[in-house]
Structures are given as structure tokens and as C-alpha cells.
Design a protein around this motif. Structure first.
Motif, short mmCIF file in Angstrom:
data_model
loop_
_atom_site.label_atom_id
_atom_site.label_comp_id
_atom_site.label_asym_id
_atom_site.label_seq_id
_atom_site.Cartn_x
_atom_site.Cartn_y
_atom_site.Cartn_z
N ARG A 31 -32.84 9.55 0.54
CA ARG A 31 -31.80 10.58 0.46
C ARG A 31 -30.50 10.08 1.06
O ARG A 31 -29.42 10.33 0.54
CB ARG A 31 -32.27 11.85 1.17
CG ARG A 31 -33.39 12.56 0.45
CD ARG A 31 -33.83 13.82 1.17
NE ARG A 31 -32.81 14.85 1.10
CZ ARG A 31 -33.08 16.14 0.96
NH1 ARG A 31 -34.34 16.54 0.89
NH2 ARG A 31 -32.13 17.03 0.91
N GLN A 32 -30.61 9.35 2.16
CA GLN A 32 -29.40 8.79 2.77
C GLN A 32 -28.74 7.78 1.84
O GLN A 32 -27.52 7.75 1.69
CB GLN A 32 -29.75 8.14 4.10
CG GLN A 32 -30.21 9.11 5.18
CD GLN A 32 -30.53 8.41 6.48
OE1 GLN A 32 -29.92 7.41 6.84
NE2 GLN A 32 -31.53 8.92 7.18
N ASN A 35 -27.03 9.63 -1.06
CA ASN A 35 -25.77 10.26 -0.65
C ASN A 35 -24.66 9.24 -0.46
O ASN A 35 -23.48 9.57 -0.63
CB ASN A 35 -25.97 11.06 0.64
CG ASN A 35 -26.64 12.39 0.40
OD1 ASN A 35 -26.49 12.99 -0.67
ND2 ASN A 35 -27.41 12.87 1.36
N ARG A 36 -25.03 8.02 -0.12
CA ARG A 36 -24.02 6.96 0.03
C ARG A 36 -23.72 6.28 -1.29
O ARG A 36 -22.83 5.44 -1.38
CB ARG A 36 -24.51 5.91 1.04
CG ARG A 36 -24.66 6.42 2.45
CD ARG A 36 -24.40 5.31 3.45
NE ARG A 36 -25.18 4.12 3.16
CZ ARG A 36 -26.29 3.78 3.81
NH1 ARG A 36 -26.77 4.56 4.76
NH2 ARG A 36 -26.94 2.67 3.50
N VAL A 76 -34.67 16.72 -3.58
CA VAL A 76 -33.32 17.19 -3.26
C VAL A 76 -33.00 18.46 -4.05
O VAL A 76 -32.46 19.43 -3.52
CB VAL A 76 -32.28 16.09 -3.55
CG1 VAL A 76 -30.86 16.64 -3.35
CG2 VAL A 76 -32.49 14.90 -2.64
N ARG A 115 -21.25 18.49 -0.53
CA ARG A 115 -22.31 17.96 0.32
C ARG A 115 -23.16 16.93 -0.40
O ARG A 115 -23.58 15.93 0.19
CB ARG A 115 -23.19 19.11 0.80
CG ARG A 115 -24.37 18.69 1.68
CD ARG A 115 -25.22 19.90 2.03
NE ARG A 115 -26.39 19.54 2.79
CZ ARG A 115 -27.38 20.37 3.10
NH1 ARG A 115 -27.31 21.64 2.71
NH2 ARG A 115 -28.43 19.95 3.79
N TYR A 116 -23.41 17.14 -1.69
CA TYR A 116 -24.30 16.27 -2.45
C TYR A 116 -23.56 15.39 -3.45
O TYR A 116 -24.16 14.91 -4.40
CB TYR A 116 -25.34 17.11 -3.19
CG TYR A 116 -26.35 17.77 -2.29
CD1 TYR A 116 -27.44 17.05 -1.79
CD2 TYR A 116 -26.24 19.11 -1.93
CE1 TYR A 116 -28.38 17.66 -0.98
CE2 TYR A 116 -27.17 19.72 -1.10
CZ TYR A 116 -28.24 18.99 -0.62
OH TYR A 116 -29.17 19.59 0.19
N ARG A 117 -22.29 15.15 -3.24
CA ARG A 117 -21.52 14.41 -4.25
C ARG A 117 -22.06 13.00 -4.47
O ARG A 117 -22.13 12.53 -5.61
CB ARG A 117 -20.05 14.38 -3.88
CG ARG A 117 -19.64 13.40 -2.81
CD ARG A 117 -18.14 13.39 -2.62
NE ARG A 117 -17.68 14.55 -1.88
CZ ARG A 117 -16.43 15.00 -1.89
NH1 ARG A 117 -15.52 14.39 -2.61
NH2 ARG A 117 -16.09 16.02 -1.16
N GLY A 118 -22.45 12.32 -3.40
CA GLY A 118 -23.01 10.98 -3.56
C GLY A 118 -24.31 11.00 -4.33
O GLY A 118 -24.56 10.15 -5.20
N PHE A 119 -25.15 11.95 -4.02
CA PHE A 119 -26.41 12.12 -4.74
C PHE A 119 -26.17 12.37 -6.22
O PHE A 119 -26.77 11.72 -7.09
CB PHE A 119 -27.18 13.29 -4.11
CG PHE A 119 -28.23 13.90 -5.00
CD1 PHE A 119 -29.44 13.27 -5.20
CD2 PHE A 119 -27.99 15.11 -5.65
CE1 PHE A 119 -30.41 13.84 -6.02
CE2 PHE A 119 -28.94 15.68 -6.46
CZ PHE A 119 -30.16 15.04 -6.64
N SER A 183 -17.30 15.54 -9.19
CA SER A 183 -18.16 14.73 -8.32
C SER A 183 -18.15 13.28 -8.74
O SER A 183 -18.26 12.37 -7.90
CB SER A 183 -19.60 15.26 -8.36
OG SER A 183 -19.67 16.60 -7.92
#
Length: 246
Positions: A31-32, A35-36, A76, A115-119, A183
Motif C-alpha cells: 500500500r505504501q 501510494n508512492r 484498498v 488521499r489515494y491519488r498515488g494508488f 488524479s
């Protein structure tokens, strides 16, 4: 009252508990990375090191990186759907006027996309190579927005109205599409970080719900079963597969 034996029965065996903890660490690490936006260039070795376990531990729980990615996305999306349900059932939203609820609804989703744009960016890019990478999002998105539709319909006294349900689905599809695009790209207008996005998206949703529309735009909505608050669908557990509607 639960007895000591009952409590003991709920405790996982040590080996099984450790296995679940390792699995959870692997998913948290992923998840990290999602998100990155670094997932595509990350190896299984990188994931294992970030989770503090071995590559062998990864393969004991996931057959390959693709299966891991699918479960990661499902996890997620299940969290997003659960958060949406919690937001809608909070007193501040359930007791709000329809005008306030519309603004709060859009504001909630803007914050969620931020919050979840990287995802989301990672998942969208993955669909360029594998269309089924989008399946968990496609399956869970309606589950996440349906509580909002049900609440808005109840506030307007239209819980059983096919047309309202269809209008709401169309409105959310438009608004979510704008946010997805924002996004993926830093758009000139309606940027994900701009406050104007909330104002514009609220007006789009209001227009879809309440303004006069040509009958031809609504004909496809006839016969759609309105969402019922007393038969709310639960979010599927991560890793499960929702059967397509027939």
C-alpha cells in the motif's frame, strides 16, 4: 459473558497468527508503494524487504506479483467502501439538509481522491497493460457510492424512484471521472488540489439530480431497481470475487 475457554478459542495458533501478521505486513508495504506510485518498478525482493520478511515468505502467501497486486487493490477498495459507509451513517451527514449533503458528499470524495491519488494513478497505468487490473475498482466503486445515493434519495423522498437512482449514478460517474482524470494528470482546470473542484463537482451532481433533462437521456434508466437502504450490500472481503450482475 464470554468464558476464558471462549476467549482461548478465538486466539489463532501461534504459527497461523505469525503467518497472518506476515501477510498483513506484506500488504501494508504494498500500500505504501502504491501510494508512492513506485509499484511497477518495485521487485518482489523490494516488497519483502520493506515488509521485513523473506522472498520465500512472499511466495508462501502469493503465487506471483500479479495476484499480490490484485489482492492489494481489492483491500484498498474495500477500505474505501467501508470509510464511505461510515461517513454516510455519521449523524453530521445523515441529519444534514440536501444542499449541505451534496457539498459534503463531493468534499468527501475529493479528499478521498487526494488521499489515494498515488494508488489510483498506479492502478490506472496498470490497466494500460492489463485491462482486468481495473476489475477490483470497477466492482467496488458502485458499492462505495451507493450509500450516498441511498441517503440523498431518502432526503428527497425518492428512495423508490428509478429516475432519481439513474440520475444519481450518472452524476457520480461524471464526477468520479473528473476526479480520476485529475488524479492521473495535473489538469489546468478542476485540479485535484483546487477548491474550485468541489464547487464545480457539486453543481454537476445537482444538475444531474434536479434539473430538467431531455427524456432521451433518462430512457435507459427506466426499470433500474432503486437502491434500498434496508438491503444495503456489504463490501466484499479482500480477496473475494463479486459475481457480475446478470
Amino acid at each position: 459473558m464470554m468464558t476464558q475457554a471462549d476467549v482461548a478459542g478465538l486466539v489463532l495458533p501461534a504459527k497461523q497468527a505469525r503467518s497472518r501478521m506476515t501477510r498483513d505486513r506484506l500488504l501494508a508495504a504494498g500500500r505504501q508503494l502504491l501510494n508512492r506510485g513506485a509499484f511497477d518498478t518495485t521487485s518482489i525482493g523490494d516488497i519483502a524487504r520493506k515488509a521485513g520478511c523473506s522472498v520465500g515468505s512472499f511466495y508462501q502467501r502469493f503465487p506471483d506479483k500479479e495476484a499480490y497486486f490484485t489482492l492489494l487493490v481489492e483491500t484498498v477498495m474495500a477500505d474505501i467502501a467501508a470509510d464511505a459507509e461510515q461517513f454516510v451513517t455519521a449523524e453530521s451527514f445523515s441529519e444534514a439538509s440536501i444542499e449541505r449533503a451534496l457539498t459534503d458528499c463531493v468534499g468527501y470524495w475529493v479528499q478521498t481522491f487526494r488521499r489515494y491519488r498515488g494508488f489510483l494513478r498506479t492502478v490506472i497505468k496498470s490497466t494500460l497493460h492489463a485491462e482486468d487490473a481495473w476489475d477490483p475498482v470497477r466492482q467496488m466503486a458502485p458499492v462505495a457510492v451507493e450509500p450516498f445515493i441511498a441517503s440523498l434519495a431518502a432526503k428527497c423522498g425518492k428512495s423508490d424512484n428509478d429516475s432519481f437512482y439513474y440520475r444519481a449514478l450518472a452524476g457520480f460517474q461524471i464526477v468520479v471521472s473528473v476526479m480520476l482524470n485529475a488524479s492521473l494528470h495535473r489538469t489546468v482546470l478542476l485540479n485535484l488540489d483546487s477548491e474550485e473542484l468541489i464547487g464545480w463537482a457539486t453543481e454537476i451532481l445537482r444538475h444531474c439530480l434536479f434539473d430538467d433533462l431531455p427524456p432521451v437521456l433518462l430512457k435507459h434508466g427506466l426499470g433500474i431497481r432503486p437502491y434500498k437502504t434496508n438491503s444495503r450490500r456489504k463490501s466484499p472481503a479482500p480477496g473475494s470475487r463479486r459475481q457480475p450482475r446478470k
